[in-house]
Design a protein around this motif. Structure first.
Motif, short mmCIF file in Angstrom:
data_model
loop_
_atom_site.label_atom_id
_atom_site.label_comp_id
_atom_site.label_asym_id
_atom_site.label_seq_id
_atom_site.Cartn_x
_atom_site.Cartn_y
_atom_site.Cartn_z
N MET A 1 150.52 42.43 80.42
CA MET A 1 151.51 43.51 80.45
C MET A 1 152.93 42.97 80.26
O MET A 1 153.75 43.59 79.59
CB MET A 1 151.40 44.27 81.77
N GLU A 50 159.50 35.96 93.73
CA GLU A 50 158.57 36.70 92.86
C GLU A 50 159.11 36.80 91.44
O GLU A 50 158.35 36.69 90.47
CB GLU A 50 158.31 38.10 93.41
N ALA A 54 157.35 35.36 88.11
CA ALA A 54 157.02 36.25 87.00
C ALA A 54 157.62 35.77 85.68
O ALA A 54 157.47 36.43 84.65
CB ALA A 54 157.51 37.66 87.30
N SER A 308 157.42 46.98 98.07
CA SER A 308 156.69 45.71 98.22
C SER A 308 155.66 45.76 99.33
O SER A 308 155.12 44.72 99.72
CB SER A 308 157.67 44.56 98.49
N PRO A 318 151.28 40.57 95.13
CA PRO A 318 150.84 41.17 93.85
C PRO A 318 151.56 42.47 93.51
O PRO A 318 151.89 42.71 92.34
CB PRO A 318 149.34 41.41 94.09
N LEU A 319 151.81 43.31 94.51
CA LEU A 319 152.50 44.57 94.24
C LEU A 319 153.93 44.31 93.77
O LEU A 319 154.41 44.95 92.83
CB LEU A 319 152.51 45.45 95.49
N CYS A 322 153.87 43.24 90.28
CA CYS A 322 153.67 44.39 89.40
C CYS A 322 154.97 45.15 89.17
O CYS A 322 155.21 45.67 88.06
CB CYS A 322 152.62 45.33 90.00
N GLN A 323 155.80 45.24 90.20
CA GLN A 323 157.10 45.91 90.03
C GLN A 323 157.95 45.17 89.01
O GLN A 323 158.53 45.78 88.10
CB GLN A 323 157.83 45.97 91.38
N ASP A 325 157.00 43.06 86.69
CA ASP A 325 156.37 43.07 85.37
C ASP A 325 156.27 44.47 84.79
O ASP A 325 155.77 44.65 83.68
CB ASP A 325 154.97 42.47 85.44
N ASP A 326 156.74 45.47 85.54
CA ASP A 326 156.75 46.87 85.10
C ASP A 326 155.36 47.37 84.73
O ASP A 326 155.17 48.11 83.78
CB ASP A 326 157.72 47.06 83.92
N CYS A 327 154.37 46.97 85.53
CA CYS A 327 152.99 47.39 85.27
C CYS A 327 152.86 48.91 85.31
O CYS A 327 152.16 49.50 84.48
CB CYS A 327 152.05 46.76 86.29
N PHE A 328 153.53 49.54 86.27
CA PHE A 328 153.38 50.99 86.43
C PHE A 328 154.01 51.73 85.25
O PHE A 328 153.52 52.77 84.83
CB PHE A 328 154.00 51.42 87.76
#
Length: 367
Positions: A1, A50, A54, A308, A318-319, A322-323, A325-328
């Protein structure tokens, strides 16, 4: 992602994160402050780790703009840390961490509050509404400003939390409406020092200068923390230019960067910034920044403690990853709120002259 976002953004990710208050006791502060403004000192430190994990390199806002404009090349994705409002918590709890780790950051200052005992309207209203709930207050609407029902109605009916109702209301009403409601609520609740929040104190100029000497940057954020799209042209000009001039006079630095209050902006406001030596404007739109994009509509990811927290209520690495890496966003699970707004007032002053200019002389007007 992350690789997908990198390719989509033009070869490099430029992540700009936004914070407000960094506190030592998140649980305690949560009982008396707007939750979405808070992050604990420990979680903030972990966010720095984090972001590094990343694949981001920390950079100044100027470096990020240079990469976006093609004036600079970077081998790594960039992360810019920003703070809005100049809360003293940032000086107390974030500044020492950033200095120790050698991480740059910029703080956007609403200059009429710096060095005073004033509190922001959003903090005052939140405090008053919580006090009203504690006292089982039933408002006399006939004695309140007409717009009060839009704020109090959803809260008293249980449709919205205080924070959610306040966020919606502030985005749609000018400063003069907020202050009129504050005055009326204080009067109905009987006045007294307990109606002014103790928390939410603001930096003074000595603290700002101390951070500046250590290389930390400062940008303008209006005089009175004013949502400019809701104000007439003369107020827009004054709020932008006087905020810039005050910081330059007090700190002895050149101010070239601006943060839009509430994240709302318009082409008219951008034109004022561009004409007066600013190089960037940051929004609160949670979208990727793209190489070649507009430096006056920089996108930011607003972060707070709960972004977080995992399923068990503890910190989740991990959450948080994800923030960053802009997974959502990649998965379409988030719905960013657009910051571009129609300007509520037209005519007069600089903005009126801008709108009267020949075609092609200014940016396209918002309908």
């Amino acid at each position: 992602m992350a690789a997908y976002r990198r390719a989509q953004s033009g070869g490099r990710r430029i992540l700009i994160v936004s914070y407000h208050r960094v506190v030592s006791d998140f649980t305690g502060e949560l009982q008396r402050s707007i939750p979405g403004l808070l992050i604990s000192q420990e979680t903030f430190r972990r966010h720095i780790d984090e972001a590094t994990a990343a694949g981001f390199e920390f950079a100044s806002i100027g470096d990020a703009v240079d990469v976006m404009n093609g004036r600079r090349v970077t081998r790594k994705d960039l992360c810019v840390i920003t703070f809005d409002d100049g809360y003293r918590d940032v000086y107390r709890y974030a500044y020492p961490i950033l200095k120790q780790l050698g991480v740059p950051a910029i703080t956007y200052l609403p200059t009429a509050f710096i060095g005073t005992k004033r509190r922001f309207n959003h903090d005052r209203l939140f405090h008053l509404l919580r006090r009203a709930q504690e006292r089982h207050y039933h408002p006399f609407y006939a004695e309140l400003p007409e717009a009060s029902m839009e704020l109090l109605g959803p809260i008293l009916s249980g449709q919205k939390t205080v924070s959610a109702a306040l966020d919606d209301f502030i985005g749609e009403h000018p400063t003069r409406v907020l202050t009129s409601i504050i005055d009326a609520l204080e009067q109905q609740l009987g006045g007294g020092p307990d109606l002014v929040p103790e928390q939410g104190d603001i930096m003074n100029w000595d603290e700002v200068r101390r951070m500046a000497r250590d290389g930390f940057e400062f940008g303008a954020h209006t005089l009175g923390h004013t949502v400019l799209t809701l104000e007439p042209s003369n107020v827009v000009e004054q709020e932008i230019l006087e905020s810039k001039r005050t910081i330059e006079k007090e700190v002895g630095i050149q101010v070239r960067d601006f943060a839009y209050c509430n994240g709302w902006y318009s082409d008219e406001i951008i034109q004022v910034l561009s004409q007066h030596g600013f190089r960037s404007g940051v929004t609160t739109e949670d979208l990727p920044n793209r190489i070649g994009g507009d430096p006056f509509t920089l996108k930011r990811k607003v972060m707070w403690e709960n972004f977080s927290l995992g399923l068990l209520g503890d910190y989740s690495s991990p959450l948080t990853g994800c923030q960053f890496d802009d997974c959502f966003g990649v998965l379409g699970m988030s719905r960013p709120v657009p910051g571009r707004r129609p300007h509520a007032f037209r005519g007069g002053g600089m903005l009126g002259n801008v709108l009267a200019a020949p075609p092609g002389a200014v940016l396209q007007e918002v309908p």
